[in-house]
Design an enzyme around this catalytic site. Structure first.
Site, mmCIF file in Angstrom:
data_model
loop_
_atom_site.group_PDB
_atom_site.id
_atom_site.type_symbol
_atom_site.label_atom_id
_atom_site.label_comp_id
_atom_site.label_asym_id
_atom_site.label_seq_id
_atom_site.Cartn_x
_atom_site.Cartn_y
_atom_site.Cartn_z
ATOM 1 N N ASP A 31 68.459 127.250 20.671
ATOM 2 C CA ASP A 31 68.670 128.461 21.367
ATOM 3 C C ASP A 31 67.470 129.029 22.037
ATOM 4 O O ASP A 31 66.299 128.879 21.595
ATOM 5 C CB ASP A 31 69.184 129.742 20.547
ATOM 6 C CG ASP A 31 70.514 129.502 20.008
ATOM 7 O OD1 ASP A 31 71.397 129.128 20.998
ATOM 8 O OD2 ASP A 31 70.940 129.724 18.999
ATOM 9 N N GLU A 33 83.668 130.851 21.054
ATOM 10 C CA GLU A 33 82.695 130.289 20.075
ATOM 11 C C GLU A 33 81.941 131.529 19.573
ATOM 12 O O GLU A 33 81.447 132.214 20.351
ATOM 13 C CB GLU A 33 81.663 129.356 20.764
ATOM 14 C CG GLU A 33 81.761 128.096 21.097
ATOM 15 C CD GLU A 33 80.631 127.429 21.973
ATOM 16 O OE1 GLU A 33 79.654 127.933 21.377
ATOM 17 O OE2 GLU A 33 80.753 126.734 22.729
#
Lengths: 248, 398
Positions: free
Chosen positions: A44, A33
């Site tokens: 995140d 990814e």
């Protein structure tokens, strides 16, 4: 149906280190990814948010990351491998210049699929439909919050793999495999025709072994990005220790 | 163009105002948004909770707020200026209308903890206030830059028992505070309600917050009719995320009154110099909604600037984007200096110190006197300026 992946922030800490790290990782993993950094990465945790901000400060753009992806794909093809490259980013990075133009650019850069961290299933149609029309895989998420019906619906729409988020939290959190999570994975595997892959919180060998008891694969991100910040040698050493003596 | 009354039926069942809105959040939050929507649907049907909210708005918050005819300023400018005095609401701004409503929803959902973002600190104070009132645990995320420039509000939040978490990532302002609040919500979604403070964010927030703020416009419309027997020609409000403007405008959208939303023009309309997302941005996705967004050519959210911490935000509520495109509302800008001048003018002409946010609405009118000459204008004075004294006194010699 093992399907293991790893995440790196595109062109971070610099394009050549990223490229070397991507190739090294693909010796062990089935897919990569590649993160297209976004200014406001709400899914995140601190480590990847920091890496994204550093990358943006260093001038990383969609175009430069896709150039690296294209080179990476050429390398994968050259060695006769079929390993895959996914773009992992946020909705605005794909939306702002037109979803269709983004998909065209992804296809031209050798990308196999896309993962959008802030696009839940209910908003996915414009992105997923366009991706499919370009033969790109569109990856959906299942989380500990997902209901039985949602799991069934998401599994029936899935292409590529199911991204099972292991916890309520952001990337880089600690993993605990709860009964709830086991239940969700079991249910996903019942309905899915693609691999059910577990991500978020997988930091070491023990986590990997645990994840693979239940899921078809795992995704590691934060731990690798952190190692790479200490140099590509530290990163490669870490990869080696992760996979040594373990048959995945 | 759609008829004005048709415009008022939005959002649609998917949370869209025309092309704008939606629920662009991590999958983990989708069911929490659903739960909130269900709680709101229940609230709409429950007369006893309505009574409870109205009772709180009246006896605790101090509604209705006055509609004040600013006589001296009207004489000075040749404009019939009316001020909707949300600055007189408990805690000093319109924000409490929304936090009281959402506190009731929190109680209905059985959640014991609330979190919020804040820019100027007004929403943070209003959230900490309802946390104290309802006995909820409360965490407020606030950019480190904003903490510095809005210290009185930080102290008020702490005194009220809230935990104030400084956010040091990105531009260290409202946008980054929202990022951290969303991360907290993902981690604690089972126990926590994210008490969002503006008409921004994912559906159903833009609808719920607007509805709780509609009381501003509903009151103002009746008050103006009582005073003059007619409608004002103009309704003017500042727009950051856009909650005071949305709540104020809603009652007037279906009338002949012209609504004008005023964005922060900052130091000028160059990249990074302002927060005028509707005036200079283009559609993009941030913090759960598709809306006008200040972004660069690579789709990165731009750093923005305003002298006013409450307007310092690169996007805007999706309903405003909808209103801009279908021309229901007109959007304009007011610079830092024009806002400061207006703040001083109102203070010394009427003895009212307005928040720097609200000063943008007034500043736009005062710098376009010819346009408004001899017309009736209601300005929504969304908050009071006590929190801004340090900023104002840096610019003005006493």
């Amino acid at each position: 149906m093992r399907y293991n992946g790893f995440y790196l922030v595109g062109n971070y800490p610099d394009p050549s280190t990223f490229f070397e790290a991507a190739i090294a990782g693909l010796q062990y993993f089935d897919f990569i990814e590649v993160g297209l950094p976004f200014s406001d990465p709400v899914a995140d945790g601190p480590a990847l948010a920091y890496a994204s901000h550093r990358a943006l400060s260093a001038g990383v753009t969609t175009d430069t990351v896709l150039q690296s992806c294209k080179a990476l794909k050429e390398h994968i093809v050259k060695i006769g491998s079929s390993k895959k490259i996914y773009i992992m980013t946020y909705a605005n990075k794909v939306f702002h210049c037109g979803i269709e133009d983004s998909m065209q650019q992804f296809v031209a850069s050798g990308i196999d699929g896309i993962i959008l961290a802030d696009v839940p299933f209910v908003e996915s149609a414009p992105f997923a439909d366009c991706a499919k029309s370009y033969n790109l895989e569109y990856i959906h998420f299942i989380t500990p919050e997902s209901t039985h019906t949602q799991i069934q619906t998401i599994c029936s729409a899935a292409t590529g793999f199911i991204y099972t988020i292991s916890l309520r939290g952001t990337t880089g959190s600690s993993l605990t495999i709860t009964d709830e999570l086991k239940g969700i994975i079991t249910l996903s595997k019942k309905y899915a025709t693609v691999p059910v892959v577990m991500g978020f919180g997988i930091q070491n060998r023990q986590d990997i072994q645990q994840a693979l008891q239940y899921a078809d694969g795992f995704i590691m991100g934060t731990a690798l990005v952190k190692k790479l910040e200490h140099g590509v040698d530290a990163y490669k050493y870490f990869l080696n220790t992760l996979f040594e003596y373990i048959a995945f | 163009m759609q008829s004005k009354s048709a415009v008022m039926t939005y959002p649609d069942k998917n949370g869209y105002f025309g092309n704008y809105g939606g629920r662009f959040v991590p999958e983990t939050l989708i069911n929490a948004l659903q739960e909130l929507e269900e709680a709101y649907t229940h609230f709409l049907k429950d007369e006893s909770v309505h009574k409870e909210l109205n009772n709180l708005l009246q006896h605790y918050a101090g509604r209705p707020t006055p509609l004040y005819f600013a006589q001296r300023l009207s004489e000075k400018t040749g404009i019939h200026l009316y001020l909707k005095r949300e600055d007189l609401l408990h805690t000093g701004a319109h924000k409490l209308n929304n936090t009281l409503g959402q506190a009731l929803l929190t109680r209905f959902m059985g959640k014991k903890r609330i979190i919020a973002e804040t820019g100027a600190g007004q929403h943070g104070v209003a959230t900490a206030t309802v946390a104290a009132l309802f006995g909820l645990e409360c965490t407020i995320y606030m950019g480190a830059v904003d903490i510095e420039r809005q210290m009185p509000n930080v102290k008020r939040m702490k005194l009220l028992g809230a935990q104030v978490v400084p956010v040091t990532s990105g531009s260290q302002t409202l946008k980054d505070a929202i990022n951290e609040a969303l991360r907290d919500w993902v981690r604690n979604v089972q126990s926590t309600h994210y008490l969002l403070g503006s008409v921004s964010g994912p559906h159903p927030f833009p609808m719920i917050v607007r509805d709780f703020q509609k009381v501003i416009g509903n009151e103002a419309l009746q008050q103006f009719k009582t005073i003059s027997g007619s409608l004002p020609q103009y309704c003017v409000a500042c727009v950051g995320g856009g909650s005071n403007a949305a709540g104020f405008f809603h009652a007037f959208i279906d009338t002949e009154a012209r609504c004008i939303g005023v964005e922060a023009g900052g130091k000028g309309l160059f990249p990074g110099g302002h927060c005028a997302s509707l005036t200079s941005g283009r559609p993009g996705i941030l913090h759960g909604a598709l809306s006008y967004l200040l972004q660069d050519d690579d789709g990165q959210v731009m750093h923005v600037h305003s002298i006013s911490a409450g307007l310092d935000y690169p996007s805007v509520g999706p309903e405003h984007s909808f209103w801009k495109d279908n021309k229901t509302v007109e959007y304009a800008t007011c610079s830092d200096t024009q806002a400061l001048d207006a703040c001083i003018t109102l203070t010394r002409t009427e003895g009212i110190i307005p928040a720097l946010e609200s000063s943008h609405a007034l500043g736009y009118v005062l710098h376009n006197i010819k346009r408004f000459a001899d017309t009736s204008v209601i300005i929504n004075l969304s908050g009071r300026g006590d929190k801004d004294l340090d900023t104002i006194l840096k610019e003005v010699a006493l």
